[in-house]
Motif scaffolding. Structure first.
Motif, PDB file in Angstrom:
ATOM      1  N   ASP A 178       3.874   6.910   3.766  1.00 10.06           N
ATOM      2  CA  ASP A 178       4.743   5.744   3.715  1.00 10.06           C
ATOM      3  C   ASP A 178       4.246   4.834   2.601  1.00 10.06           C
ATOM      4  O   ASP A 178       3.053   4.761   2.318  1.00 10.06           O
ATOM      5  N   ASP A 179       5.201   4.153   1.971  1.00  8.87           N
ATOM      6  CA  ASP A 179       4.916   3.249   0.859  1.00  8.87           C
ATOM      7  C   ASP A 179       5.679   1.957   1.131  1.00  8.87           C
ATOM      8  O   ASP A 179       6.906   1.964   1.184  1.00  8.87           O
ATOM      9  N   ASP A 180       4.941   0.856   1.320  1.00  5.57           N
ATOM     10  CA  ASP A 180       5.607  -0.405   1.645  1.00  5.57           C
ATOM     11  C   ASP A 180       5.649  -1.366   0.456  1.00  5.57           C
ATOM     12  O   ASP A 180       5.859  -2.560   0.638  1.00  5.57           O
ATOM     13  N   SER A 181       5.476  -0.857  -0.757  1.00  7.16           N
ATOM     14  CA  SER A 181       5.359  -1.722  -1.925  1.00  7.16           C
ATOM     15  C   SER A 181       6.603  -2.588  -2.104  1.00  7.16           C
ATOM     16  O   SER A 181       7.730  -2.099  -2.079  1.00  7.16           O
ATOM     17  N   GLY A 182       6.377  -3.892  -2.271  1.00  5.42           N
ATOM     18  CA  GLY A 182       7.454  -4.846  -2.496  1.00  5.42           C
ATOM     19  C   GLY A 182       8.125  -5.351  -1.239  1.00  5.42           C
ATOM     20  O   GLY A 182       8.930  -6.280  -1.295  1.00  5.42           O
ATOM     21  N   VAL A 237       0.837  -1.200   0.000  1.00  6.25           N
ATOM     22  CA  VAL A 237       0.000   0.000   0.000  1.00  6.25           C
ATOM     23  C   VAL A 237       0.869   1.246   0.000  1.00  6.25           C
ATOM     24  O   VAL A 237       2.043   1.220   0.387  1.00  6.25           O
ATOM     25  N   VAL A 238       0.261   2.348  -0.435  1.00  4.42           N
ATOM     26  CA  VAL A 238       0.812   3.673  -0.165  1.00  4.42           C
ATOM     27  C   VAL A 238      -0.207   4.366   0.727  1.00  4.42           C
ATOM     28  O   VAL A 238      -1.417   4.341   0.463  1.00  4.42           O
ATOM     29  N   MET A 239       0.276   4.950   1.802  1.00  4.19           N
ATOM     30  CA  MET A 239      -0.573   5.537   2.836  1.00  4.19           C
ATOM     31  C   MET A 239      -0.139   6.989   3.018  1.00  4.19           C
ATOM     32  O   MET A 239       1.027   7.258   3.321  1.00  4.19           O
TER      33      MET A 239
END
Length: 360
Positions: free
Chosen positions: A319-323, A298-300
């Motif tokens: 915050d972006d937790d992609s991958g 997600v990007v939050m």
């Protein structure tokens, strides 16, 4: 329908000579683990340039050189044209470059170009994120303004769509772009025309030659498809598919965000590319943590929407937790009496169960 000199649709203009072209700035590639599934990788690559819906993009116009009133007004009108489609993004002109995500110059010695989507956030506030290199009051100029804003919204060049099936006469393309009015070196021509995007970077499977993100081309540069050997007309307005895709990514905001209370878990029941918004109204001033749970990318983004009773929308943090195997987390000081909106867009849910979000 074929877009040729003899069959150009209303609103498109045939071209006889190579026009001036936009030089899209390089797109930042995320550092992703090599073992991601193809579906997860594609969801991240397609979505990473897009803004969370509801973002207010502030733009600053450098009123210098060729940035006289008519040029400034042409850019303002192009922003209104995109907004009038009925999208959830908003555009606000500001009077300080430090306040703007999008900083627009009018250097006619530097061509027309833009960074793509959220890449503008990586550019210093002392630098432009977009430039216009020719008169925007002509028909071609108006389409240029729409085209560059399209890049800022996260869209790439349409003729680089891998589903277009274009076979170029490459040496003729290099020769045409090496001369005036573009005077491009080979690497710039390759980056902006000949290089095909990966299928994992492209949403859908249709090429739209009417898109405002398409270049017009004169005869003789395209070998296949045969019906385009006589060229591609100049798209002068937003196409039906342009409007469809921008509304798909940025639908009009209608529902009020659900209120998210401390220690309350809310489910993120979303398809890839979907978004949920939450209102946070702190009852005390302190440090808070906001995070997602579950196997998801997600990007939050947290926005401050009300300060001392005054309504506004101001970026706070993200915050972006992609991958990554970890989840998105924010640690922020929130203030009693202020209203915040948390906008969370899902790239993909890649594990069992559903993702959730919580503030504590």
């Amino acid at each position: 329908m074929a877009v040729t000199h003899s069959e150009a649709p209303a609103g498109a203009a045939p071209v006889k000579e190579t026009p001036q072209y936009c030089a899209q700035q390089p797109v930042t590639k995320p550092l992703l683990p090599p073992d991601l599934s193809s579906d997860r990788l594609s969801a991240i690559l397609v979505g990473r340039t897009k803004w969370v819906n509801g973002t207010v993009l502030r733009y600053f116009l450098l009123n210098e050189g060729n940035g006289h009133r008519a040029q400034l007004n042409a850019v303002r009108q192009a922003f209104r044209d995109w907004k009038d489609i009925g999208i959830g993004l908003d555009f606000v002109e500001v009077n300080q470059p430090s306040q703007a995500e999008v900083r627009i110059g009018f250097d006619w010695n530097d061509g027309s170009w833009s960074y793509v989507g959220r890449d503008v956030l990586n550019i210093s506030t002392l630098q432009r994120t977009m430039n216009f290199g020719w008169d925007l009051t002509s028909r071609h100029g108006r389409s240029t303004a729409l085209h560059e804003i399209g890049h800022t919204l996260g869209f790439a060049h349409e003729h680089q769509n891998p589903f277009a099936g274009i076979v170029w006469d490459e040496e003729k393309v290099y020769a045409a772009l090496a001369g005036p009015p573009n005077n491009w070196p080979r690497e710039q021509t390759f980056h902006n025309i000949l290089r095909k995007l990966s299928t994992s970077e492209v949403e859908g499977s249709i090429w739209d030659p009417l898109s405002i993100m398409e270049y017009p081309f004169p005869p003789g540069l395209i070998i296949q498809p045969e019906k385009y050997r006589s060229g591609i007309a100049d798209p002068l307005d937003l196409s039906a598919l342009d409007k469809k895709y921008v509304q798909q990514w940025y639908p009009a905001l209608t529902a009020k965000p659900a209120e998210l209370h401390p220690l309350q878990s809310m489910e993120l029941d979303l398809a890839a590319g979907g978004q949920k918004d939450f209102a946070i109204v702190p009852t005390e001033t302190r440090m808070y943590e906001i995070g997602t749970f579950g196997d998801s990318d997600v990007v939050m983004v947290l926005f401050e929407e009300e300060v001392d009773g005054e309504e506004q929308t101001r970026y706070f943090t993200a915050d972006d937790d992609s991958g990554a195997a970890s989840n998105a987390r924010l640690k922020v000081r929130l203030f009693e009496g202020r209203r915040y909106v948390l906008r969370t867009r899902l790239y993909s849910a890649w594990g069992p169960g559903k993702a959730a979000i919580m503030v504590w």
